[in-house]
Design a protein around this motif. Structure first.
Motif, PDB file in Angstrom:
ATOM      1  N   GLY B 545       0.813  -1.212   0.000  1.00 54.95           N
ATOM      2  CA  GLY B 545       0.000   0.000   0.000  1.00 54.95           C
ATOM      3  C   GLY B 545       0.844   1.258   0.000  1.00 54.95           C
ATOM      4  O   GLY B 545       0.338   2.357   0.121  1.00 54.95           O
ATOM      5  N   TYR B 546       2.148   1.064  -0.100  1.00 48.40           N
ATOM      6  CA  TYR B 546       3.038   2.227  -0.123  1.00 48.40           C
ATOM      7  C   TYR B 546       4.221   1.872  -1.010  1.00 48.40           C
ATOM      8  O   TYR B 546       4.394   0.703  -1.365  1.00 48.40           O
ATOM      9  N   GLU B 547       5.018   2.873  -1.352  1.00 46.21           N
ATOM     10  CA  GLU B 547       6.123   2.594  -2.265  1.00 46.21           C
ATOM     11  C   GLU B 547       7.241   1.881  -1.513  1.00 46.21           C
ATOM     12  O   GLU B 547       7.706   2.337  -0.481  1.00 46.21           O
ATOM     13  N   MET B 548       7.640   0.731  -2.049  1.00 47.63           N
ATOM     14  CA  MET B 548       8.693  -0.036  -1.378  1.00 47.63           C
ATOM     15  C   MET B 548      10.047   0.399  -1.920  1.00 47.63           C
ATOM     16  O   MET B 548      10.627  -0.239  -2.793  1.00 47.63           O
ATOM     17  N   ASN B 549      10.537   1.541  -1.399  1.00 49.00           N
ATOM     18  CA  ASN B 549      11.793   2.079  -1.917  1.00 49.00           C
ATOM     19  C   ASN B 549      12.973   1.557  -1.105  1.00 49.00           C
ATOM     20  O   ASN B 549      13.803   2.289  -0.626  1.00 49.00           O
ATOM     21  N   LEU B 591      12.896 -13.453  -0.803  1.00 48.54           N
ATOM     22  CA  LEU B 591      11.806 -12.549  -1.141  1.00 48.54           C
ATOM     23  C   LEU B 591      12.189 -11.689  -2.320  1.00 48.54           C
ATOM     24  O   LEU B 591      13.363 -11.556  -2.671  1.00 48.54           O
ATOM     25  N   GLN B 592      11.157 -11.156  -2.935  1.00 50.01           N
ATOM     26  CA  GLN B 592      11.357 -10.437  -4.181  1.00 50.01           C
ATOM     27  C   GLN B 592      10.428  -9.246  -4.193  1.00 50.01           C
ATOM     28  O   GLN B 592       9.241  -9.376  -3.892  1.00 50.01           O
ATOM     29  N   ILE B 593      10.997  -8.087  -4.502  1.00 47.38           N
ATOM     30  CA  ILE B 593      10.174  -6.891  -4.588  1.00 47.38           C
ATOM     31  C   ILE B 593      10.092  -6.519  -6.052  1.00 47.38           C
ATOM     32  O   ILE B 593      11.096  -6.230  -6.689  1.00 47.38           O
ATOM     33  N   ASP B 596       5.188  -2.927  -6.970  1.00 51.31           N
ATOM     34  CA  ASP B 596       4.431  -2.912  -5.730  1.00 51.31           C
ATOM     35  C   ASP B 596       4.144  -4.319  -5.231  1.00 51.31           C
ATOM     36  O   ASP B 596       3.503  -4.497  -4.204  1.00 51.31           O
ATOM     37  N   GLN B 597       4.607  -5.309  -5.985  1.00 50.74           N
ATOM     38  CA  GLN B 597       4.359  -6.689  -5.566  1.00 50.74           C
ATOM     39  C   GLN B 597       5.432  -7.135  -4.590  1.00 50.74           C
ATOM     40  O   GLN B 597       6.616  -7.016  -4.856  1.00 50.74           O
ATOM     41  N   PHE B 598       4.961  -7.654  -3.473  1.00 55.17           N
ATOM     42  CA  PHE B 598       5.887  -8.168  -2.468  1.00 55.17           C
ATOM     43  C   PHE B 598       5.704  -9.676  -2.420  1.00 55.17           C
ATOM     44  O   PHE B 598       4.633 -10.173  -2.082  1.00 55.17           O
ATOM     45  N   ASN B 599       6.746 -10.400  -2.806  1.00 61.13           N
ATOM     46  CA  ASN B 599       6.652 -11.861  -2.874  1.00 61.13           C
ATOM     47  C   ASN B 599       7.599 -12.489  -1.871  1.00 61.13           C
ATOM     48  O   ASN B 599       8.758 -12.120  -1.796  1.00 61.13           O
ATOM     49  N   VAL B 600       7.080 -13.429  -1.113  1.00 61.26           N
ATOM     50  CA  VAL B 600       7.946 -14.209  -0.234  1.00 61.26           C
ATOM     51  C   VAL B 600       7.888 -15.657  -0.711  1.00 61.26           C
ATOM     52  O   VAL B 600       6.817 -16.194  -0.974  1.00 61.26           O
TER      53      VAL B 600
END
Lengths: 236, 608
Positions: B545-549, B591-593, B596-600
């Motif tokens: 829900g936010y930018e994964m910088n 994990l992979q960013i 905006d997709q956060f994958n574990v």
């Protein structure tokens, strides 16, 4: 009725004082000791109904004190310790403690556990062990199979027929792990197909009814990835 | 060079088109050459306009002179066409046509050839044209070409010229074009638009020698192919000046072969060009590259420089070299002594004995030293490990004890009845924060234990699918409260693994907690379990829900949370605990960013 007398043993005086105040507010009578030796001395002279025992203490530590007390007496002992690993809990319970609460504890939970232990002890008393029980007992759970009633610390808990069936199955085989399929087939008496959720939901409800802290259940446990069981507790 | 021009000249399409053009042009040249070959036209027509000035004429002239001489001697009877001659000796004279005499030649105004001192000479230039017969038995001999014949020859010459000049022009043009395009190819090969590096192609990984052999084979193929095609067709065209069907077929085959060979040669040459440009000629050569590597290895072996990091090993190595060299020397000396002075041959073996003693004595010392160092480092490691574990236990106790007091007294405080509303509010905050502190401390020690290896594990055979389902039901309340939908994709049959169920429950719980906490409203969370290459693979995906910088490493670092998420609940250790617990439970965690997709991803070996 006389106020129940509780012995609080902790080398940290502030904690001991806090527990004392907490219990006094709940209408208990409290005696304090600051190490195991002192506790043993008090036990000789006074009549105590329950002991709350810290583990790491000078002179005589809590586990040794518990073991010594158990040699002679059947008073409920709740261990209160900063050690939170499973092995610490198992060690404490195997030394003869009736319950194990980790620091930092939730005051309300501690009070509830004290009440639970006291009810069982006062209810059954030292004669309890000799009283003939026709139902199933695990710790302070008692299932009367004739009246189909579940008593937790002597208090009646309402269960639906399904919940009763599950509780009965698990209490008949304490320590045995049942998979959701097995529970379903034995309780619903139907072929089990994708029943994990159904069974788990019922388990949760039962837990909420019988556990003091459903998040850290003492009796009804989930064995993750395998099934469910009711813990086998030492009978005293 | 202008960038746009560069991007055009370095585009793969441009390169390919120009390469194909080169192939076409070379093939075209070959076609023209073969056509020329089959036409049988003397290339000399290109050099001179006048037949009389050509070498072809000179050669004709010599042939004719030779034949005339033969005729006069009586060795030949057929008279070549288009000439006239006259010859005379002591006995008789001979001429063609028969009425001719010497006068016809001398007094005529045309060019003729006469015999002088046994050699034919040109009447106009006096040049000797043919060194024939010094012992000629003729006093006089003359010959000349008929005008008609010469005119015919000249016409033929001119006609051939008319055919050949355009062909030659074409060849020149094609050749020039080929050279230009080849130069272009060599310049741009391996370069991409906006990148000055030389990018090697697949073929550049092939050893240079193989390419050169390929080049030779291609050349051989071409030469043998072309020559068999060239000489299996007749020379010269049929009556109407067109090629025979055989010649046509050969021409096409030769052009095709040339195109093919040119392609191969072009690819090889460009690869060589890239190697030269990339300064990789030697490396890419099997012989030279291999030689260099071999030399380097040998050198590092001999001087022990590959043991630079461990001084003791280096000492051992050097001693070993000395020992071997010394022993060899002594063996040689023994042989020498046996030959020169036999009794003295006993000396080198004795010296060898000392050498062996020296070798073993010092080796033992070095080994002892290594052993000591090894033990020390092992002990050090164990000590620091023990200290770490003790530290965790002690700090844990020291933190938990005051925290217990805080929580207890805050609770007592909250039960006080005589308190202003403001004070009550403060107590509420204290209560919340002490509860949070309790969670952080608890998480912190879980993490510290699991990363230091001081954690109890309880491995058993379990069904990961069941575990996922149980966890989801267990978390039902918080999932419902969050409003997010979790989509699961689980296999039908159980996924059995050997692991620690309690820890994995914590892992999945933490991951789902995070997903519920940080997902974008209205998105779904995906939980996918499958068997993959003999392993159980669990994936949890959500849309942030936010930018994964931040990077993967950053977020896995303890205490790191996306800035926007800092204010929330929880300890911020959930992901680190999930990672560490997965590992102590025998799984792999990654994990992979992706935007905006956060994958574990978690992977576990499948059990029985």
């Amino acid at each position: 009725m006389e106020k129940p007398r509780i012995l609080v043993v902790d080398d940290d005086r502030e904690i001991a004082a806090a527990i004392e105040k907490l219990l006094v507010l709940e209408d208990f009578f409290v005696v304090k000791a600051y190490d195991g030796m002192e506790a043993m001395d008090i036990l000789i002279g006074e009549d105590v109904h329950l002991i709350i025992m810290d583990v790491m203490m000078p002179r005589l530590d809590g586990l040794s004190a518990t073991m010594k007390i158990r040699e002679e007496r059947n008073i409920p002992i709740i261990i209160l310790s900063a050690k939170s690993q499973d092995s610490d809990k198992i060690l404490g319970l195997s030394m003869g403690a009736d319950d194990y609460v980790t620091k930092p504890f939730n005051p309300q939970e501690l009070v509830a556990r004290v009440r639970s232990q006291l009810r069982r002890y006062m209810d059954l008393g030292d004669v309890g062990s000799s009283r003939k029980e026709s139902g199933l007992r695990v710790g302070s759970l008692y299932l009367d199979e004739e009246s189909r009633e579940l008593l937790v610390d002597g208090e009646n808990v309402r269960l639906t027929p399904t919940e009763y069936g599950i509780t009965q199955l698990l209490m008949k085989n304490p320590g045995v792990v049942f998979s959701a399929e097995q529970i379903y087939e034995k309780v619903w008496k139907e072929e089990a197909y994708s029943v994990e959720n159904t069974v788990m939901v019922h388990i949760r409800r039962i837990r909420e009814k019988i556990e003091i802290n459903p998040k850290e259940p003492k009796y009804l446990k989930v064995v993750w990835g395998i099934g469910y069981k009711i813990e086998k507790l030492q009978q005293k | 060079m202008d960038t746009r021009l560069k991007s055009f000249s370095r585009s793969n399409w441009t390169k390919l088109a120009s390469f194909l053009l080169i192939v076409a042009m070379v093939a075209g040249m070959s076609g023209i050459f073969i056509y020329w070959h089959f036409s049988g036209i003397n290339p000399e027509v290109l050099l001179t306009e006048d037949y009389k000035e050509s070498e072809a004429y000179g050669s004709d002239l010599r042939t004719v002179a030779y034949e005339v001489a033969k005729i006069l001697e009586g060795d030949q009877e057929t008279i070549p066409g288009g000439i006239r001659f006259y010859g005379k000796n002591q006995e008789s004279s001979m001429s063609w046509p028969s009425h001719l005499t010497a006068k016809h030649f001398i007094e005529g105004d045309g060019e003729y050839f006469y015999l002088e001192e046994g050699r034919f000479k040109n009447s106009q230039t006096g040049e000797t044209i043919f060194p024939y017969g010094s012992e000629a038995s003729y006093e006089q001999a003359y010959f000349a070409f008929d005008d008609g014949y010469m005119q015919l020859k000249q016409r033929e010459w001119t006609a051939d010229r008319d055919v050949l000049i355009p062909l030659a022009a074409w060849i020149g043009a094609l050749f020039l074009g080929t050279v230009v395009l080849l130069a272009y190819q060599f310049i741009v090969t391996g370069k991409k638009a906006g990148d000055e590096e030389v990018n090697p192609a697949t073929v550049d990984r092939v050893y240079l020698e193989i390419l050169l052999v390929g080049l030779m084979l291609l050349g051989l193929l071409w030469f043998s192919g072309i020559s068999s095609l060239l000489y299996s067709g007749d020379i010269g065209f049929n009556g109407n000046g067109a090629m025979s069907s055989r010649q046509t077929a050969n021409l096409y085959m030769a052009v095709g072969l040339t195109a093919l060979v040119t392609t191969g040669v072009g690819v090889i040459l460009l690869s060589v060009a890239r190697r030269i440009k990339g300064k990789k000629m030697i490396e890419s050569s099997f012989v030279f590259g291999g030689l260099r590597r071999g030399l380097q290895k040998g050198r590092s072996f001999m001087d022990g420089s590959r043991f630079d990091k461990s001084s003791l090993t280096r000492v051992l190595h050097q001693r070993q070299i000395y020992f071997v060299a010394g022993s060899l020397l002594l063996v040689l000396m023994t042989f020498l002594m046996l030959i020169v002075a036999t009794p003295l041959a006993i000396i080198p073996p004795i010296m060898e004995g000392f050498l062996i003693y020296w070798y073993f004595k010092y080796n033992k010392e070095t080994f002892d030293e290594i052993e000591k160092g090894f033990d020390e480092s092992l002990e050090e490691q164990m000590k620091s490990e023990r200290m770490k574990i003790n530290l965790v236990t002690n700090v844990s106790h020291d933190l938990k004890t005051p925290l217990t007091s805080i929580i207890s007294y805050v609770d007592l405080l909250s039960r006080e009845e005589e308190m202003s509303p403001v004070a009550r509010d403060y107590v509420r905050i204290l209560s919340e924060k002490s509860e949070r502190l309790k969670n952080i401390v608890s998480d912190l020690f879980d993490l510290a234990r699991s990363t230091s290896g001081d954690i109890e594990t309880d491995f058993e055979d379990l069904d990961l699918k069941k575990l996922v389902e149980q966890t989801m039901v267990d978390m039902e309340d918080s999932i419902e409260a969050s409003g997010f939908k979790i989509r699961t994709d689980l296999p039908e049959e159980p996924v059995n693994i050997y692991s620690d169920g309690k820890k994995l429950y914590r892992v999945i719980q933490n991951l789902l907690d995070n997903a519920l906490k940080y997902s974008l409203e209205g998105t779904r969370i995906y939980v996918e379990l499958m068997r993959e290459h003999g392993r159980a693979s669990l994936r949890i995906t959500n849309t942030a829900g936010y930018e994964m910088n931040f990077s993967k490493d950053e977020i896995l670092q303890r205490f790191f949370r996306g800035d926007q998420a800092r204010s929330g609940e929880g300890s911020g250790l959930g992901l680190s605990i999930a990672e560490s617990f997965t590992r102590v439970s025998g799984g792999e965690f990654d994990l992979q960013i992706d935007g905006d997709q956060f994958n574990v991803f978690m992977k576990f070996p499948i059990g029985i």
